[in-house]
Design an enzyme around this catalytic site. Sequence first.
Site, PDB file in Angstrom:
ATOM      1  N   SER A 151       0.854  -1.183   0.000  1.00 52.17           N
ATOM      2  CA  SER A 151       0.000   0.000   0.000  1.00 52.17           C
ATOM      3  C   SER A 151       0.887   1.230   0.000  1.00 52.17           C
ATOM      4  O   SER A 151       2.057   1.168   0.401  1.00 52.17           O
ATOM      5  CB  SER A 151      -0.895   0.010   1.243  1.00 52.17           C
ATOM      6  OG  SER A 151      -1.527   1.264   1.423  1.00 52.17           O
ATOM      7  N   TYR A 164      -2.589  -0.176  10.423  1.00 55.95           N
ATOM      8  CA  TYR A 164      -2.605  -0.669   9.041  1.00 55.95           C
ATOM      9  C   TYR A 164      -1.277  -0.371   8.357  1.00 55.95           C
ATOM     10  O   TYR A 164      -0.672  -1.247   7.732  1.00 55.95           O
ATOM     11  CB  TYR A 164      -3.762  -0.022   8.292  1.00 55.95           C
ATOM     12  CG  TYR A 164      -3.838  -0.407   6.824  1.00 55.95           C
ATOM     13  CD1 TYR A 164      -4.297  -1.660   6.448  1.00 55.95           C
ATOM     14  CD2 TYR A 164      -3.446   0.483   5.823  1.00 55.95           C
ATOM     15  CE1 TYR A 164      -4.371  -2.029   5.115  1.00 55.95           C
ATOM     16  CE2 TYR A 164      -3.517   0.126   4.492  1.00 55.95           C
ATOM     17  CZ  TYR A 164      -3.979  -1.133   4.132  1.00 55.95           C
ATOM     18  OH  TYR A 164      -4.037  -1.484   2.814  1.00 55.95           O
TER      19      TYR A 164
END
Length: 314
Positions: A151, A164
């Site tokens: 990501s 995250y």
Amino acid sequence: MIRPSGVSRKDRRKNPRKSGELVVVSGASSGIGAATAGALASMGYHVLAGVRTDSEAEAVRAEGIEPVTLDITVPEHVQALARRIADDPERRALRVLVNNAGMEINAPVEVLPLALWREQFEVNLFGHITVIQQLLPFLRRSRGRIVNISSVGGVAALPVFGAYAGTKFALEAASDSLRREVSAHGVQVVVVQPGGVRTEMAARSGGLSLQLAAAMSTEHQHLYGRLINATVASNAAFLERALPAAKAGAKIARVATRRRPRARYTLGTDAAFIIPLNRFLPARLTDTILTMSHRSRKPRSASTPAPESAGTPS
């Protein structure tokens, strides 16, 4: 049923049906994973698509896509997948492993319960390592490829994204070590760094953040309530124009099958902008730029449900 999309006729001509090759895609029930599985199937690979329920299996089943029960945090599921590959009736080799499964629950570092920190690391990091350890012998035999879906959060950690982003930073580091360990064995390791992509996980994330915010103490509401609401509103607005999952899946499929891939690829204009920004600008200037949009958004009450488009990069 999933119908392969996002792959051009030119790509299909370049990739005639690979009847002797298997591909594994985890987290293939929807979003990026489903789109990647469909794109690879349209190129001719036989895709073992990881899903968790019977209903998800029926939804993804299609020509070239075989659903397999795969919760990557359950060792028995991963072992069963390895046996499926070893006992393949057509003795097909495993060509590519796409580690895509993931979860995302965002809250300030001080607020997010440790159980949710641990759960995200179990899914976003340790689960992928479990799959890699089980399937690497097959990939070594075929001189295949591992594609880890990271990501933009694996390079630049936005406020409220600490857990995250932490999982993705760790996946980036593990990918670097793995790439250097197995390159001599003929196995390639590639990282894909998506920015905002319109997926179900992204749509759910904002609502989960608001639910956690609503349960915060009065002190934490005062300290973080406005930040959380502004972050959710900013991400919801961004996702309205974010990259569709079908386009993300088509690009990942091309990366997975490219003859000489780079070590990393970005997906989306935001990732292409934020990653160099984070790398080259002073930290305090980057902090200012990345938080500016949050301050400009009108905050929503922490108890107000998030819209369906609310979410975060994945």
